[in-house]
Write an enzyme that holds these catalytic residues in place. Sequence first.
Site, short mmCIF file in Angstrom:
data_model
loop_
_atom_site.label_atom_id
_atom_site.label_comp_id
_atom_site.label_asym_id
_atom_site.label_seq_id
_atom_site.Cartn_x
_atom_site.Cartn_y
_atom_site.Cartn_z
N GLU A 172 86.69 -31.42 12.88
CA GLU A 172 87.06 -32.68 13.46
C GLU A 172 87.08 -33.74 12.27
O GLU A 172 86.08 -34.55 12.01
CB GLU A 172 85.87 -33.18 14.42
CG GLU A 172 85.79 -32.53 15.94
CD GLU A 172 84.74 -32.99 16.74
OE1 GLU A 172 83.79 -33.69 16.47
OE2 GLU A 172 84.95 -32.62 17.92
N GLU A 361 87.47 -26.52 21.38
CA GLU A 361 86.27 -26.87 21.91
C GLU A 361 86.60 -27.54 23.23
O GLU A 361 87.75 -28.46 23.12
CB GLU A 361 85.49 -27.88 21.05
CG GLU A 361 84.68 -27.25 19.86
CD GLU A 361 84.08 -28.32 19.09
OE1 GLU A 361 83.42 -29.17 19.74
OE2 GLU A 361 83.86 -27.95 17.92
C1 BG6 Z 1 82.10 -31.79 18.79
C2 BG6 Z 1 81.58 -30.96 17.63
O1 BG6 Z 1 82.13 -33.10 18.34
O2 BG6 Z 1 81.54 -31.87 19.88
C3 BG6 Z 1 80.25 -30.04 18.16
O3 BG6 Z 1 82.48 -30.05 16.75
C4 BG6 Z 1 79.54 -30.57 19.05
O4 BG6 Z 1 79.76 -29.70 17.03
C5 BG6 Z 1 80.44 -30.92 20.29
O5 BG6 Z 1 78.31 -29.93 19.46
C6 BG6 Z 1 79.70 -31.63 21.30
O6 BG6 Z 1 78.97 -32.62 20.98
P1 BG6 Z 1 77.43 -32.60 21.45
O7 BG6 Z 1 76.97 -33.90 20.75
O8 BG6 Z 1 77.10 -32.90 22.78
O9 BG6 Z 1 76.82 -31.41 20.55
#
Ligand code: BG6
Length: 464
Positions: A172, A361
């Site tokens: 990101e 993701e």
């Molecule tokens: C993304 C990141 O922003 O979102 C991850 O690459 C992160 O590291 C994921 O865990 C979800 O966000 P959060 O804050 O719910 O863990």
Amino acid sequence: MKAFPEKFLWGGALAANQVEGAWQEDGKGVSTSDVQPQGVFGEVVERRPGDFGIKDVAIDFYHRYPQDIALFAEMGFGCLRVSIAWTRIFPRGDEQEPNEAGLAYYDRLFDELAKHGIKPMVTLSHYEMPWELVKNYGGWGSRELITFFERYARSVFTRFKNKVKLWLTFNEINMSLHAPMTGVGLAEDSSKTEIYQAIHHQLVASALVVKACREIVPDARIGNMLLGGLMYPLTCKPQDVLKTMQENRSWLFFGDVQCRGVYPGYMLRYFRDNGIEVKMTDADREALKNTVDFISFSYYLTGCVTADEEVNAKARGNILSMVPNPYLASSEWGWQIDPTGLRILLNELWDRYQKPLFIVENGLGAKDRLEADGTVHDDYRINYLNDHLVQVGEAIEDGVEVLGYTCWGPIDLVSASKAELSKRYGFIYVDRDDQGNGTLARTPKKSFYWYKEVIATRGASLKQ
Ligand code: BG6
């Protein structure tokens, strides 16, 4: 559903600092993540002996990876996205030689994946960097970081060239605009010029590392990684549409540089209009021409944009200051759920770059309940993932080249934004709470069996 292409890679995604723990084992140095015990938006706290940090143990993946990988294999994973902690390889960041114990750990991890026929996809830097580089050099504000990062990347390419064929540079990379300490090792109150200068160094480093990967692992593919922050205009007023285009460009800019190899004109204008001066050499411009093979991105939510300042002022309280979409429901953490947006985003990125895409993701953070009989009925997660995957299938039908899908956190892990374990994403429940209590035992949830079937049928079991 029509089955997804045979070559499509199914799996899950993790980050070292959110799963490994063992924060001081085998010579590991202190990272920026270690000094942000409250998460990526949290304060920097120099660690003293005895201070509690949930990430210090996280889910103890460092020691329990064989068991966890066996569970991923049971679900039929073809791919696991992990990250290498830079501080395990170069504890301070500026050493000449890598730390053998750190390299040996990742050797064991990749061997375990190979045993199960799971392809590793490795992020070189996922939300962490050596804390010493922040203290002694001012983070990515210093041009010297390019050299240190390239040395680190060359070391791991050389060591793992026979084991890893899918690489990502910075997780990101556009997140630095919202969390400068996490992204580029700069204080939260840094000026725009400082932040964009650091981003520039990171973009050059990313491009040089793409070049190094091609030299050292010619049969690998290397991609960038964007936070896919798709925005919609709140209304069809031309002012809202124009502002939406500008907002989307604020993150697409990173993709433009990494895929096209030059700074886009709209960004140079933004710098001029805002008095932002970024120092760029001819060598930098030349380096940037090393563009990525594919684009990877995270996708969780969408938001709206308006030129109406009153509406904006009200939205400023929420995490990315986004104006809510009145047509969408939200997760328990206020993230608006928008499966159709994933199809739109896949199409837009394909139209813009004509490079293969990888969703690295996507997932739902929720509070799960472990029942007395050891089950977790996470139908909400199944519905969320089903609906998003259906839209991935639609995008493939639209002609978009999608390489694969690794959902976020296939096993519960520490959340990035607030360092919580109670925000769970996994198919596998981990017995640990936000205070660090629990046995760390692993229990498959209902979604575990659901995802196993989705993978076995290559998506044909999804419900439209
Ligand atoms: C993304 C990141 O922003 O979102 C991850 O690459 C992160 O590291 C994921 O865990 C979800 O966000 P959060 O804050 O719910 O863990």
